[in-house]
Design a protein around this motif. Sequence first.
Motif, PDB file in Angstrom:
ATOM      1  N   TYR A  75      45.577  45.435  37.223  1.00 27.28           N
ATOM      2  CA  TYR A  75      44.551  45.140  36.422  1.00 27.28           C
ATOM      3  C   TYR A  75      44.309  43.463  36.523  1.00 27.28           C
ATOM      4  O   TYR A  75      45.103  42.882  36.265  1.00 27.28           O
ATOM      5  N   ALA A  76      43.030  43.192  36.840  1.00 33.28           N
ATOM      6  CA  ALA A  76      42.433  41.963  36.919  1.00 33.28           C
ATOM      7  C   ALA A  76      42.027  41.624  35.707  1.00 33.28           C
ATOM      8  O   ALA A  76      40.642  42.014  35.444  1.00 33.28           O
ATOM      9  N   GLU A  77      42.618  40.806  34.971  1.00 31.46           N
ATOM     10  CA  GLU A  77      42.270  40.831  33.346  1.00 31.46           C
ATOM     11  C   GLU A  77      41.001  39.772  33.243  1.00 31.46           C
ATOM     12  O   GLU A  77      40.067  40.512  32.462  1.00 31.46           O
ATOM     13  N   ARG A  78      40.740  38.837  33.875  1.00 35.70           N
ATOM     14  CA  ARG A  78      39.533  37.894  33.886  1.00 35.70           C
ATOM     15  C   ARG A  78      38.436  38.678  34.232  1.00 35.70           C
ATOM     16  O   ARG A  78      37.328  38.533  33.735  1.00 35.70           O
ATOM     17  N   GLU A  79      38.385  39.381  35.249  1.00 27.93           N
ATOM     18  CA  GLU A  79      37.284  40.173  35.788  1.00 27.93           C
ATOM     19  C   GLU A  79      37.080  41.661  35.195  1.00 27.93           C
ATOM     20  O   GLU A  79      36.202  42.277  35.333  1.00 27.93           O
ATOM     21  N   ARG A  80      38.200  42.004  34.253  1.00 30.62           N
ATOM     22  CA  ARG A  80      38.179  43.277  33.906  1.00 30.62           C
ATOM     23  C   ARG A  80      37.756  44.587  34.784  1.00 30.62           C
ATOM     24  O   ARG A  80      36.918  45.425  34.434  1.00 30.62           O
ATOM     25  N   VAL A  81      38.783  44.213  35.700  1.00 28.25           N
ATOM     26  CA  VAL A  81      38.836  45.458  36.731  1.00 28.25           C
ATOM     27  C   VAL A  81      40.082  46.200  36.961  1.00 28.25           C
ATOM     28  O   VAL A  81      41.023  45.303  36.944  1.00 28.25           O
ATOM     29  N   ALA A  82      40.248  47.641  36.725  1.00 24.50           N
ATOM     30  CA  ALA A  82      41.408  48.337  36.740  1.00 24.50           C
ATOM     31  C   ALA A  82      41.457  48.756  38.430  1.00 24.50           C
ATOM     32  O   ALA A  82      40.375  49.518  38.664  1.00 24.50           O
TER      33      ALA A  82
ATOM     34  N   THR B 292      33.950  52.027  28.126  1.00 22.33           N
ATOM     35  CA  THR B 292      33.162  51.645  26.927  1.00 22.33           C
ATOM     36  C   THR B 292      33.653  50.345  26.396  1.00 22.33           C
ATOM     37  O   THR B 292      33.322  49.652  25.443  1.00 22.33           O
ATOM     38  N   VAL B 293      34.915  49.770  26.797  1.00 25.03           N
ATOM     39  CA  VAL B 293      35.367  48.261  26.525  1.00 25.03           C
ATOM     40  C   VAL B 293      35.100  47.455  27.725  1.00 25.03           C
ATOM     41  O   VAL B 293      35.655  46.553  27.731  1.00 25.03           O
ATOM     42  N   GLY B 294      34.238  47.781  28.658  1.00 25.39           N
ATOM     43  CA  GLY B 294      33.926  46.868  29.658  1.00 25.39           C
ATOM     44  C   GLY B 294      34.938  46.609  30.933  1.00 25.39           C
ATOM     45  O   GLY B 294      34.704  45.798  31.545  1.00 25.39           O
ATOM     46  N   ILE B 295      35.624  47.636  31.085  1.00 22.80           N
ATOM     47  CA  ILE B 295      36.657  47.578  32.104  1.00 22.80           C
ATOM     48  C   ILE B 295      36.171  48.626  33.452  1.00 22.80           C
ATOM     49  O   ILE B 295      36.127  50.003  33.039  1.00 22.80           O
ATOM     50  N   LEU B 296      35.827  48.054  34.589  1.00 22.92           N
ATOM     51  CA  LEU B 296      35.423  48.754  35.707  1.00 22.92           C
ATOM     52  C   LEU B 296      36.843  49.419  36.304  1.00 22.92           C
ATOM     53  O   LEU B 296      37.720  48.666  36.441  1.00 22.92           O
TER      54      LEU B 296
ATOM     55  N   ALA C   4      35.714  41.582  47.294  1.00 18.78           N
ATOM     56  CA  ALA C   4      34.118  41.577  47.141  1.00 18.78           C
ATOM     57  C   ALA C   4      33.993  41.936  45.585  1.00 18.78           C
ATOM     58  O   ALA C   4      33.121  41.560  44.922  1.00 18.78           O
ATOM     59  N   ILE C   5      34.613  43.072  45.024  1.00 19.04           N
ATOM     60  CA  ILE C   5      34.413  43.595  43.728  1.00 19.04           C
ATOM     61  C   ILE C   5      35.054  42.515  42.693  1.00 19.04           C
ATOM     62  O   ILE C   5      34.208  42.138  41.925  1.00 19.04           O
ATOM     63  N   LEU C   6      36.068  41.722  43.132  1.00 14.86           N
ATOM     64  CA  LEU C   6      36.454  40.630  42.211  1.00 14.86           C
ATOM     65  C   LEU C   6      35.373  39.460  42.414  1.00 14.86           C
ATOM     66  O   LEU C   6      35.179  38.923  41.162  1.00 14.86           O
ATOM     67  N   ALA C   7      34.998  39.340  43.615  1.00 16.26           N
ATOM     68  CA  ALA C   7      33.995  38.006  43.620  1.00 16.26           C
ATOM     69  C   ALA C   7      32.722  38.520  42.728  1.00 16.26           C
ATOM     70  O   ALA C   7      32.055  37.954  42.055  1.00 16.26           O
ATOM     71  N   GLY C   8      32.260  39.612  42.839  1.00 16.35           N
ATOM     72  CA  GLY C   8      31.133  40.136  42.145  1.00 16.35           C
ATOM     73  C   GLY C   8      31.374  40.116  40.751  1.00 16.35           C
ATOM     74  O   GLY C   8      30.211  39.971  39.847  1.00 16.35           O
ATOM     75  N   ARG C   9      32.560  40.113  40.298  1.00 18.12           N
ATOM     76  CA  ARG C   9      32.799  39.910  38.636  1.00 18.12           C
ATOM     77  C   ARG C   9      33.352  38.853  38.331  1.00 18.12           C
ATOM     78  O   ARG C   9      33.837  38.485  37.115  1.00 18.12           O
ATOM     79  N   GLY C  10      33.012  37.761  39.132  1.00 20.72           N
ATOM     80  CA  GLY C  10      33.338  36.346  38.698  1.00 20.72           C
ATOM     81  C   GLY C  10      34.212  35.607  39.439  1.00 20.72           C
ATOM     82  O   GLY C  10      34.396  34.292  39.182  1.00 20.72           O
ATOM     83  N   ARG C  11      35.358  36.116  40.200  1.00 18.90           N
ATOM     84  CA  ARG C  11      36.295  35.412  40.694  1.00 18.90           C
ATOM     85  C   ARG C  11      35.912  34.929  42.013  1.00 18.90           C
ATOM     86  O   ARG C  11      35.112  35.467  42.667  1.00 18.90           O
TER      87      ARG C  11
END
Length: 76
Positions: A6-13, A40-44, A66-73
């Motif tokens: 889980y990348a908490e800052r980017e909200r990606v699992a 529903t809680v914003g986690i991709l 690429a996914i993490l970069a697209g979500r802000g990292r």
Amino acid sequence: MYLDVYAERERVAFELDGAATHGDPRQREIDLRRDALLATVGILVVRFSHRRLLHETTEVRREVVAILAGRGRRFP
């Protein structure tokens, strides 16, 4: 709820799916419901098969970056 990575800052699992369990249609339905609940809680949720992790390591790494970069990292 347990998340594989889980990348908490980017909200990606990132879920790492093995064929033994995740090849079952019932397990696929459980996974889809779980992914929808997390959305529903914003986690991709991004799923990678065991086969891809073993045989397409470079491509999987590129996708993760690429996914993490697209979500802000930002990566150097």
